[in-house]
Design an enzyme around this catalytic site. Sequence first.
Site, PDB file in Angstrom:
ATOM      1  N   LYS A  61      53.920  45.717  41.051  1.00 57.25           N
ATOM      2  CA  LYS A  61      54.566  45.950  42.359  1.00 57.25           C
ATOM      3  C   LYS A  61      56.000  45.405  42.362  1.00 57.25           C
ATOM      4  O   LYS A  61      56.929  46.079  42.785  1.00 57.25           O
ATOM      5  CB  LYS A  61      53.763  45.273  43.493  1.00 57.25           C
ATOM      6  CG  LYS A  61      52.314  45.701  43.584  1.00 57.25           C
ATOM      7  CD  LYS A  61      51.624  45.081  44.797  1.00 57.25           C
ATOM      8  CE  LYS A  61      51.490  43.572  44.728  1.00 57.25           C
ATOM      9  NZ  LYS A  61      50.565  43.078  43.668  1.00 57.25           N
ATOM     10  N   ARG A 120      43.002  35.065  42.560  1.00 59.87           N
ATOM     11  CA  ARG A 120      43.893  36.021  43.236  1.00 59.87           C
ATOM     12  C   ARG A 120      43.296  37.426  43.205  1.00 59.87           C
ATOM     13  O   ARG A 120      43.408  38.187  44.164  1.00 59.87           O
ATOM     14  CB  ARG A 120      45.278  35.989  42.583  1.00 59.87           C
ATOM     15  CG  ARG A 120      46.035  34.697  42.952  1.00 59.87           C
ATOM     16  CD  ARG A 120      47.168  34.360  41.992  1.00 59.87           C
ATOM     17  NE  ARG A 120      48.201  35.360  41.929  1.00 59.87           N
ATOM     18  CZ  ARG A 120      49.077  35.458  40.924  1.00 59.87           C
ATOM     19  NH1 ARG A 120      49.014  34.628  39.900  1.00 59.87           N
ATOM     20  NH2 ARG A 120      49.998  36.384  40.953  1.00 59.87           N
TER      21      ARG A 120
HETATM   22  P1  AMP Z   1      52.458  37.173  45.071  1.00 60.16           P
HETATM   23  O1  AMP Z   1      53.799  36.766  44.589  1.00 60.16           O
HETATM   24  O2  AMP Z   1      52.514  38.380  45.951  1.00 60.16           O
HETATM   25  O3  AMP Z   1      51.454  37.319  43.959  1.00 60.16           O
HETATM   26  O4  AMP Z   1      51.928  35.978  45.995  1.00 60.16           O
HETATM   27  C1  AMP Z   1      51.728  34.673  45.476  1.00 60.16           C
HETATM   28  C2  AMP Z   1      50.856  33.881  46.415  1.00 60.16           C
HETATM   29  O5  AMP Z   1      51.508  33.738  47.697  1.00 60.16           O
HETATM   30  C3  AMP Z   1      49.505  34.502  46.755  1.00 60.16           C
HETATM   31  O6  AMP Z   1      48.523  34.201  45.776  1.00 60.16           O
HETATM   32  C4  AMP Z   1      49.204  33.873  48.108  1.00 60.16           C
HETATM   33  O7  AMP Z   1      48.779  32.533  47.980  1.00 60.16           O
HETATM   34  C5  AMP Z   1      50.583  33.847  48.758  1.00 60.16           C
HETATM   35  N1  AMP Z   1      50.881  35.113  49.491  1.00 60.16           N
HETATM   36  C6  AMP Z   1      51.859  36.014  49.201  1.00 60.16           C
HETATM   37  N2  AMP Z   1      51.858  37.037  50.076  1.00 60.16           N
HETATM   38  C7  AMP Z   1      50.841  36.791  50.929  1.00 60.16           C
HETATM   39  C8  AMP Z   1      50.311  37.489  52.043  1.00 60.16           C
HETATM   40  N3  AMP Z   1      50.818  38.676  52.456  1.00 60.16           N
HETATM   41  N4  AMP Z   1      49.267  36.928  52.703  1.00 60.16           N
HETATM   42  C9  AMP Z   1      48.736  35.744  52.317  1.00 60.16           C
HETATM   43  N5  AMP Z   1      49.164  35.043  51.271  1.00 60.16           N
HETATM   44  C10 AMP Z   1      50.220  35.554  50.559  1.00 60.16           C
END
Ligand code: AMP
Length: 214
Positions: free
Chosen positions: A13, A172
């Site tokens: 993404k 995750r």
């Molecule tokens: P990402 O970079 O999108 O993989 O997000 C890293 C971490 O940030 C995730 O594992 C969650 O702990 C938190 N996080 C990011 N976006 C969200 C979201 N929309 N809702 C809840 N937690 C989020």
Amino acid sequence: MDIILLGPPGAGKGTQAQRLEQRRGMRQLSTGDMLRGAVKHGTPVGLKAKEVMDRGELVSDEIVSELIDAELTAMGDDVGAIFDGYPRTAGQAESLDRILASHGRALDHVIELEVDEDALVERITGRFTCAQCGTGYHDTFKQPEVPGVCDKCGSTEFKRRPDDNEETVRTRMAEYRAKTAPILPIYEERGIVSRVDGMAGIEDVTRAIDAILG
Ligand code: AMP
């Protein structure tokens, strides 16, 4: 044009969102990046989110929806948004509809990147980014052309995410399966979901997304 890129961690993404930014002048809105920024700067949101993120669990819907609302407020109406890593729950999907409507905007496309989960662990645990400009690299699949030097900005500093370890990645993915995948039917009912093979090469995925966006 406002779009959501949906898919489990490591589906690509962020990579595709960065490419859309460069080629179409759209803007990547990654709640993960916003939260990492908040953690780095030690803001109240960052202090609250850090441990949850380290475990690979989801931070509260309120926190992320407020971050998105603030970014959209700061952004020009004429710039398209690429939602990356948001929404991740049914509650966030509802909030996004409300927030977009309050800004006079609406979703045009939801693009799901379909991937083989077993391959994702290798993708995620090998990835790193330029500490200066954020360009993404990978131990096996995409080393910088000159080892140790960023292709884009020449920086020699790189970083890895603390949550890109196998144990956290498994959590995750479980969160994705339990809370995020179930929001797809909301968008399917509206007829705005398209699917792309996220296991294809980066260029091929970009071409497939381009074909959908027109
Ligand atoms: P990402 O970079 O999108 O993989 O997000 C890293 C971490 O940030 C995730 O594992 C969650 O702990 C938190 N996080 C990011 N976006 C969200 C979201 N929309 N809702 C809840 N937690 C989020």
